[in-house]
Design a protein around this motif. Structure first.
Motif, PDB file in Angstrom:
ATOM      1  N   ALA A   1       0.318  -1.490  -0.565  1.00  0.00           N
ATOM      2  CA  ALA A   1       0.331  -0.078  -0.279  1.00  0.00           C
ATOM      3  C   ALA A   1       1.051   1.038  -0.122  1.00  0.00           C
ATOM      4  O   ALA A   1       0.172   2.112  -0.821  1.00  0.00           O
ATOM      5  N   ALA A   2       1.699   1.467   0.448  1.00  0.00           N
ATOM      6  CA  ALA A   2       2.809   2.471   1.036  1.00  0.00           C
ATOM      7  C   ALA A   2       3.664   2.662  -0.306  1.00  0.00           C
ATOM      8  O   ALA A   2       3.491   3.733  -1.067  1.00  0.00           O
ATOM      9  N   MET A   3       4.128   1.664  -1.172  1.00  0.00           N
ATOM     10  CA  MET A   3       4.479   1.910  -2.648  1.00  0.00           C
ATOM     11  C   MET A   3       3.458   1.974  -3.680  1.00  0.00           C
ATOM     12  O   MET A   3       4.151   2.858  -4.632  1.00  0.00           O
ATOM     13  N   VAL A   4       2.098   2.473  -3.144  1.00  0.00           N
ATOM     14  CA  VAL A   4       1.210   2.461  -4.268  1.00  0.00           C
ATOM     15  C   VAL A   4       0.895   4.174  -3.662  1.00  0.00           C
ATOM     16  O   VAL A   4       0.583   4.579  -4.918  1.00  0.00           O
ATOM     17  N   CYS A   5       0.676   4.452  -2.816  1.00  0.00           N
ATOM     18  CA  CYS A   5       0.809   5.376  -2.161  1.00  0.00           C
ATOM     19  C   CYS A   5       2.626   6.682  -3.029  1.00  0.00           C
ATOM     20  O   CYS A   5       1.316   7.300  -3.642  1.00  0.00           O
ATOM     21  N   CYS A   6       3.214   5.905  -2.711  1.00  0.00           N
ATOM     22  CA  CYS A   6       4.234   6.722  -3.357  1.00  0.00           C
ATOM     23  C   CYS A   6       3.981   6.885  -4.964  1.00  0.00           C
ATOM     24  O   CYS A   6       4.053   7.608  -5.517  1.00  0.00           O
ATOM     25  N   ALA A   7       3.675   6.016  -5.599  1.00  0.00           N
ATOM     26  CA  ALA A   7       3.588   5.803  -7.100  1.00  0.00           C
ATOM     27  C   ALA A   7       2.156   6.945  -7.569  1.00  0.00           C
ATOM     28  O   ALA A   7       2.367   7.882  -8.444  1.00  0.00           O
ATOM     29  N   ALA A   8       0.999   6.604  -6.530  1.00  0.00           N
ATOM     30  CA  ALA A   8      -0.279   8.064  -6.768  1.00  0.00           C
ATOM     31  C   ALA A   8       0.288   9.290  -6.832  1.00  0.00           C
ATOM     32  O   ALA A   8       0.567  10.334  -6.961  1.00  0.00           O
ATOM     33  N   VAL A   9       1.067   9.707  -5.688  1.00  0.00           N
ATOM     34  CA  VAL A   9       1.921  10.678  -5.337  1.00  0.00           C
ATOM     35  C   VAL A   9       2.812  11.363  -6.760  1.00  0.00           C
ATOM     36  O   VAL A   9       2.713  12.421  -7.347  1.00  0.00           O
ATOM     37  N   ASP A  10       3.338  10.175  -6.915  1.00  0.00           N
ATOM     38  CA  ASP A  10       4.367  10.949  -7.813  1.00  0.00           C
ATOM     39  C   ASP A  10       4.104  11.303  -9.546  1.00  0.00           C
ATOM     40  O   ASP A  10       4.547  11.493 -10.358  1.00  0.00           O
ATOM     41  N   THR A  11       3.269   9.903  -9.288  1.00  0.00           N
ATOM     42  CA  THR A  11       2.102   9.840 -11.122  1.00  0.00           C
ATOM     43  C   THR A  11       1.202  10.655 -11.338  1.00  0.00           C
ATOM     44  O   THR A  11       0.258  10.723 -12.245  1.00  0.00           O
ATOM     45  N   ALA A  12       0.539  10.446 -10.388  1.00  0.00           N
ATOM     46  CA  ALA A  12      -0.676  10.821 -10.340  1.00  0.00           C
ATOM     47  C   ALA A  12      -1.087  12.402  -9.524  1.00  0.00           C
ATOM     48  O   ALA A  12      -2.816  13.275  -9.866  1.00  0.00           O
ATOM     49  N   GLY A  13      -0.600  12.966  -8.890  1.00  0.00           N
ATOM     50  CA  GLY A  13      -0.521  14.298  -8.179  1.00  0.00           C
ATOM     51  C   GLY A  13      -1.299  14.287  -7.356  1.00  0.00           C
ATOM     52  O   GLY A  13      -1.635  15.097  -6.335  1.00  0.00           O
TER      53      GLY A  13
END
Length: 562
Positions: free
Chosen positions: A493-505
């Protein structure tokens, strides 16, 4: 005499009867100890008067004398051990009178209305409870605290003999002044029974036995010193077992008598205030387990936990409507206004909470710094996600998992994690291996962390845990150790959140009831747990792929780690 007075009188008499029963147990133990000496005195007196003469009686006399001497020495050993043993004291934050004159005045007026002795001092505890604590033992008299004297003519020893009033710090921030007074009424009323000499002596006897048992159980002593203490602890354990029923009934009767006396003060308001007590406990528990614990694990301690209780309970009342009339209560004076510097008190209580429930050091330092609520999303949530994502990829590297196909195969991506967990072999193979690796990595990092600042381990000079003993920290852990599967789900879940912050604003955020939160378009997304569990437990990536597409997350894009 009213029914309330009759009930109070009956409760007080029952408590005194139980106290006398406890003291009789002490007297009987003393009688058994001096019995051989009394028999020896009788035998030697008979010899002096010409009775019981002869070699056989001489042998009996000297044998009994030897037994009496040994028994008396053992009795002195046990008595000294019980007297010198330091009773455990609840870790609290002292509140001197100059730091809270209005609070002391409220407690003093409350004691006057109840016609009971005023507590000797006030202290705060980072918990949702309030009680009176006897600190008359000489080892416990060093803490700061001012007496709540009723006048300048009050004797100076009142500050030593009266118990300390310990107040739950969340109450001060959540409750209004009138509610706090109503809640404290039955607690302050307990100073009346505490002043009774029989009850006070019985309590000292029981606390001494309990302290002697704890002292005997402490490790780190050699056989020369440890053997006598172990024997004293065994004797104290026998006496405490005989006292347990009477002590419990005495305290129950004392509480009943105090409650009956307090009915004369704000009884109607106390019923409503007790509802706020339950609400405060619910908000405090959620704040500690969901909000504070992630920060503590990251080496940061929120410095305004009590202020956060108000925000958490406001959110709880908005969601579940558990705090009807909250808007009306806001117009009344909050109990924290009774403190001269509520921010300093909140910070001290917050640091103590971190020590009790997590085992943090006694002072701020490298790797253990305070954090404000405004900084929490960036300095705790974002850092937590990226640290866990970095750990996840390190474990994948140790397992030999290849990087996902991308323009730069060296950068970490979410696709690598998803392909591994949903790959051939199902979740039972790669999922269990990855979970075991993460669990081992977390255990190694925790074992290699700097030793926590406890008593005797670099704690502060005025550390409130100094009088608790050399026990390990935390004293009251909030949660049991997490399983490998739970850790794996958290890391994914932390990896998903990092990807959301870095790629989806998206952005890291703080939810007062659930802790770290992912904000998408300014709104919290609370629907990530189920897709992640489907991937981790079942090896099914479809729910998470749908979630990523809905949010606009690119799993093949690189993610910044720490």
């Amino acid at each position: 005499m009213s029914g309330t007075d009759v009930g109070e009188e009956l409760g007080a008499r029952a408590a005194q009867a139980r106290a006398l029963a406890l003291l009789r147990i002490r007297s009987r133990a003393l009688a058994v100890a001096i019995l051989p000496a009394a028999v020896a005195v009788v035998l030697f007196a008979a010899d002096a008067q010409g009775h019981l003469a002869g070699p056989a009686w001489d042998a009996v006399r000297w044998t009994v004398l030897g037994v009496a001497v040994v028994v008396l020495l053992v009795t002195v050993l046990v008595a000294v051990s019980v007297a010198r043993a330091r009773p455990a004291m609840s870790p609290t934050v002292p509140v001197p009178e100059e730091g809270a004159p209005d609070l002391y005045r409220l407690v003093r007026d409350l004691a006057d209305r109840l016609d009971v002795p005023a507590p000797s001092a006030v202290a705060l505890t980072p918990d949702c409870d309030s009680w009176l604590e006897d600190r008359t033992h000489r080892a416990l008299r060093k803490g700061p605290g001012a007496a709540l004297r009723k006048g300048p003519e009050a004797p100076a020893e009142a500050a030593v003999t009266a118990p300390v009033l310990v107040i739950g710090s969340p109450f001060l921030w959540w409750m209004r002044v009138a509610e706090l007074r109503a809640v404290l009424a039955p607690v302050v009323a307990g100073t009346g029974p505490s002043a009774h000499p029989d009850i006070a002596a019985a309590r000292r006897f029981v606390r001494g036995l309990d302290a002697a048992i704890a002292d005997a159980a402490a490790s780190g002593r050699g056989p020369v010193r440890g053997a006598p203490l172990a024997f004293a602890g065994w004797v104290a354990r026998l006496l405490l077992r005989a006292c347990r029923g009477h002590a419990a009934e005495m305290e129950r009767c004392v509480a009943a008598a105090a409650s009956m006396r307090a009915q004369t003060v704000d009884y109607g308001l106390r019923i409503a205030a007790q509802e706020q007590v339950g609400l405060a406990y619910a908000g405090w528990d959620r704040l500690l387990t969901r909000v504070a614990l992630p920060a503590w694990r990251m080496g940061r301690w929120p410095s305004r936990l009590d202020a956060g209780v108000v925000s958490a309970l406001t959110e709880l009342s908005r969601r579940d409507r558990l705090a009807d009339g909250f808007a009306l209560r806001l117009g009344e004076r909050p109990a924290c206004d009774l403190l001269e510097e509520p921010g300093a008190a909140d910070e001290a209580a917050s640091l103590l909470a971190a020590r009790l429930f997590h085992g943090g050091p006694a002072e701020s330092g490298p790797g253990w710094a305070p954090v404000d609520w405004q900084q929490y999303p960036d300095e705790v949530v974002d850092r937590k996600w990226r640290s866990e994502a970095a750990r996840l990829h390190r474990v994948l590297d140790t397992l030999g998992v290849p990087r996902a196909s991308a323009a730069d195969p060296a950068v970490p991506t979410l696709a690598r994690v998803m392909e591994h967990l949903s790959g051939p072999g199902g979740p039972g193979g790669p999922g269990e291996a990855l979970a075991a690796g993460i669990g081992a990595a977390v255990a190694r990092e925790e074992a290699g962390a700097p030793e926590q600042g406890g008593p005797g381990h670099g704690g502060a000079a005025d550390d409130p845990l100094d009088l608790w003993g050399p026990g390990p920290l935390p004293l009251f852990p909030l949660q049991p150790p997490r399983t490998g599967t739970e850790l794996l789900a958290d890391h994914v879940a932390a990896m998903v959140c990092c990807a959301a912050v870095d790629t989806a604003g998206a952005a890291p955020g703080l939810d007062w009831l659930d802790g770290p939160a992912l904000l998408v378009g300014g709104e919290r997304r609370a629907d990530l747990a189920a897709p992640v569990l489907s991937l981790v437990e079942d090896g099914d990536p479809d729910p998470l792929l749908n979630w990523l597409a809905e949010v606009g997350v690119r799993s093949d894009k690189p993610v910044r780690l720490v």
